[in-house]
Design an enzyme around this catalytic site. Structure first.
Site, PDB file in Angstrom:
ATOM      1  CD  GLU A 181      39.539  50.717  40.082  1.00  0.00           C
ATOM      2  OE1 GLU A 181      39.128  49.619  39.650  1.00  0.00           O
ATOM      3  OE2 GLU A 181      40.474  50.825  40.893  1.00  0.00           O
TER       4      GLU A 181
ATOM      5  CE  LYS B 299      40.763  49.660  44.527  1.00  0.00           C
ATOM      6  NZ  LYS B 299      41.225  49.282  43.171  1.00  0.00           N
TER       7      LYS B 299
ATOM      8  CB  CYS C 283      37.952  47.900  41.914  1.00  0.00           C
ATOM      9  SG  CYS C 283      38.372  46.580  40.728  1.00  0.00           S
TER      10      CYS C 283
END
Lengths: 262, 262
Positions: free
Chosen positions: B38, B109, B142
């Site tokens: 990330e 995300k 993540c």
């Protein structure tokens, strides 16, 4: 609140032996909630329904319900136990939640494993949560663990403690239950059995390692893979009501359902 | 098919350093798909958007897209990499999937962690799957890991390999990814970073242990918690199309959606 699991080796077909073992091991347990394995009263590896009938029982009446009502009243605790339920001509792989006042609630296993698909009806009770001494108990059985939707549903319905009766043969579940606890911020109690059962075509060795896990993913109690043991720990079930994994991240409210496929 | 991860320590604010490091470490990689951490081009611990701007870039044009188009063409591989996306005045914590022919797909995300909620927009792309050399690649970043719905959605959309770019600081994810692989019968590649970043109020140490896991829950490759390393393994992505965990238990088709709360 004191919660625990009873790990032991039920004998296939030998209900009397199994109940006697449970009776001895729970004597004077001084707990609030005890979880027992799946099919703890009957054993697991049935070949056909004819074999199952003698060790099956109705959910809320009959000798198995009476037996557990007796223990829960005497020990002043709630018990969650897997048993072979028969209703009319249908068999269910069920869990009985027995309260010390004699009330009984039932969960019928939804995700059946291997030959269970042939022997049992799919559970029709749904995933339910029941309050006891300020804690909300959610019920699920064994292979339900592999579907994250099971524990998620119980958490969304308010479960503080997931009572998970199991007869595990695959080696993955105990570690996965840490994830189930974390992702839902709930206590989980996996009561697994030990021992081996075989019939003409199959042999199952059950993996033990019963486990109590906290909402933060800490293992609070764990059995070995081959001991018969009652383990009890003190927990604060309201810890499971804090769903924040960090100060700003809530494991339920932060879900973005608009992006999920179901 | 050869898939891998690149684990390293990006330097906060130092895009040129990070791209140079990536360039060196990927040289001659002879892989089909490489997953990077990330925010691998920018570093993680921003305090405000003013700091973010110089190391942000548009998704499909500009210096970062050009840089990765260049590498993927030269190395004849696809790269999944986390970067700081800027579109108009909005910042996203995004992942770029860059194909060797120059095509780029983006994931933004969805489940933002801690201060990311203040700095970034919530992703609006949804969870998507893209085909490359016969394998379907699913993208997530993540903290998406803690929501089982993320990987589940990707699996239901056909992902064979979940490409998971991460900057992990909590110690749970790597073990949870075994569960994510098992419950969905997919490959997962978690590319985590290492190193420490701090600002006036926070210090984050990233946990490394990047990991490739098979649909059966086997760890195929794993880095340590502090090495900079490229690891590549050979897999057969069609293994992820067998969703049977036993001969009769299918992890997707056996779901009983009528009993799930969402």
């Amino acid at each position: 609140m004191k919660v625990g699991f009873l790990q032991f080796a039920p004998k296939l077909f030998h209900e009397r032996h199994n109940l006697e073992k449970i009776n001895i091991m729970l004597k004077g347990c001084k707990a609030d909630v005890i979880v027992l394995p799946e099919l703890a009263t009957s054993g697991y590896l049935f070949t056909n329904q004819k074999e199952m009938k003698p060790v099956s029982a109705p959910a809320k009446s009959g000798r198995i319900a009476d037996f557990f009502r007796n223990i829960t009243a005497k020990e002043n605790c709630a018990i969650v136990v897997g048993f072979l339920e028969k209703e009319n001509d249908n068999f269910y792989n069920s869990q009985m939640l027995v309260f010390p006042n004699g009330r009984i609630e039932i969960y019928r296993k939804i995700h059946l494993f291997l030959d269970e698909k042939r022997l049992y009806q799919v559970g029709d009770t749904g995933f339910n949560v029941f309050e006891f001494r300020g804690a909300k108990l959610g019920l699920m059985i064994c292979f339900d663990w592999i579907f994250p939707e099971s524990a998620r549903t119980l958490a969304l319905r308010g479960a503080d403690i997931i009572c998970h009766s199991a007869n595990l043969v695959l080696p993955f579940c105990q570690k996965a239950m840490i994830t189930r606890s974390l992702e839902n911020r709930v206590f989980t109690i996996t009561a697994n059995r030990i021992g081996t059962e075989k019939n003409e075509t199959q042999e199952f060795t059950f993996t033990g390692i019963s486990q109590i896990t906290s909402p933060k993913g800490d293992i609070l109690a764990q059995a070995t893979e081959d001991e018969e043991i009652l383990k009890i720990v003190e927990i604060n079930p309201t810890d499971a009501q804090n769903k924040f994994v960090t100060e700003t991240n809530h494991v339920l409210n932060d879900r973005r359902r608009e992006f999920y496929e179901i």
